[in-house]
Design an enzyme around this catalytic site. Structure first.
Site, PDB file in Angstrom:
ATOM      1  N   HIS A   1       0.849  -1.197   0.000  1.00  0.00           N
ATOM      2  CA  HIS A   1       0.000   0.000   0.000  1.00  0.00           C
ATOM      3  C   HIS A   1       0.885   1.248   0.000  1.00  0.00           C
ATOM      4  O   HIS A   1       0.585   2.239  -0.678  1.00  0.00           O
ATOM      5  CB  HIS A   1      -0.891   0.040   1.247  1.00  0.00           C
TER       6      HIS A   1
ATOM      7  N   GLY B   1      -2.724  -2.096  -7.175  1.00  0.00           N
ATOM      8  CA  GLY B   1      -1.575  -2.997  -7.185  1.00  0.00           C
ATOM      9  C   GLY B   1      -1.734  -4.116  -8.208  1.00  0.00           C
ATOM     10  O   GLY B   1      -2.821  -4.682  -8.355  1.00  0.00           O
TER      11      GLY B   1
END
Ligand code: AMP
Length: 289
Positions: free
Chosen positions: A37, A147
């Site tokens: 993250h 991601g």
């Protein structure tokens, strides 16, 4: 960094920034943040004038037998990571703020949501698409960062943004891994020492196939067999597939376009996913056509 819990407060903070023409970056998360993250937030902070991070454990993307109630949480640590990575606004709505009484409208993704994880998590991508659409409408970002770890999610969300004419560009950030190769995941916290050792086989299997691919092997069957043989220590393999990165269709025969080798497996009771990209050189593609 400002921390807000209501949509009205978030909009009030963002309004003047948008009026000044500032570029807004957005990183949606479910919290229990790690350096994966962190990489998304850092990229956003580097490329945008203001970065909004959301932490929202979205109930509609969990199946009835999944880990919604036990999903790990550590809001204090999350806030520190957000601050340190360059977040401008942290949005932490509660469930009623996002799904108030009477909520009944969903985004239904198409075929892209039916393969890979979609086969084993019915309704998952409907929940993802719905909450991401809502968050895009709430934040109205210029860029949104996702991601590669959740490759199918990036493909489904990009398709949704195109299909529904949402004025946002997606940036896909490469997977961040532990030093030994294990992809960072909030769910790694569930792994005990034995499971942690066996979980390593996911990245090892993918990287072994990628090494063979980089060494010239192009046959999908052989690459899949090689990866499969490295997964003997996991408890069950849900899928191991070599797919076209554009449309997620399985590749048969020679890999002659950008592909992803994707795996989902259980180690103990923990479900893990990972993938690697395999890109033939321009030379390979030209030879074929
Ligand atoms: P999550 O909190 O698991 O919903 O993930 C929020 C975002 O972080 C998604 O776009 C994920 O793909 C991304 N993400 C999760 N793990 C990693 C990782 N290891 N490397 C890069 N991005 C990740």
């Amino acid at each position: 960094m400002r921390v807000v819990r209501s949509i009205a407060d978030l909009r009030a903070l963002l309004r003047p920034l948008k009026a000044e023409g500032k570029r807004i970056g957005f990183v949606p998360t479910m919290g229990f943040l790690h350096e994966g993250h962190g990489a998304l937030i850092r990229q956003s902070a580097a490329r945008c004038d203001a970065t909004v991070v959301s932490i929202f454990i979205n109930p509609t993307q969990f199946g009835p037998s999944e880990d919604l109630a036990n999903y790990p949480r550590d809001l204090e640590r999350d806030q520190n990571l957000c601050l340190e990575a360059g977040t401008s606004v942290l949005f932490m709505p509660d469930v009623n703020e996002i799904y108030p009484t009477g909520f009944q409208t969903h985004v239904e993704p198409g075929r892209l949501a039916e393969t890979l994880c979609g086969r084993f998590r019915p309704g998952h991508f409907r929940g993802v698409a719905t909450v991401v659409a809502k968050l895009f409408n709430i934040v109205q970002p210029d860029l949104a960062f996702f991601g590669q770890k959740d490759l199918q999610q990036t493909v489904v969300v990009r398709r949704m943004a195109r299909d529904l004419n949402m004025p946002v560009d997606l940036v896909v950030v490469p997977t961040i891994r532990e030093a030994d190769g294990l992809a960072l995941s909030s769910r790694n916290i569930y792994l005990n020492e034995d499971a942690r050792g066996r979980a390593l086989q996911l990245s090892e299997a993918l990287l072994a196939a990628k090494a063979a691919f980089d060494g010239g092997e192009r046959e999908a069957d052989k690459l899949l067999k090689l990866a499969y043989s490295a997964l003997a220590g996991v408890d069950s393999v849900q899928y191991l597939e070599l797919v076209d990165v554009q449309n997620l269709e399985p590749i048969q025969g020679p890999v002659d376009k950008a592909a992803a080798l994707c795996v989902a497996a259980y180690v103990g009771s923990t479900r893990l996913i990972d993938n690697v990209l395999l890109s033939p050189s321009a030379g390979d593609i030209t030879q074929k056509s």
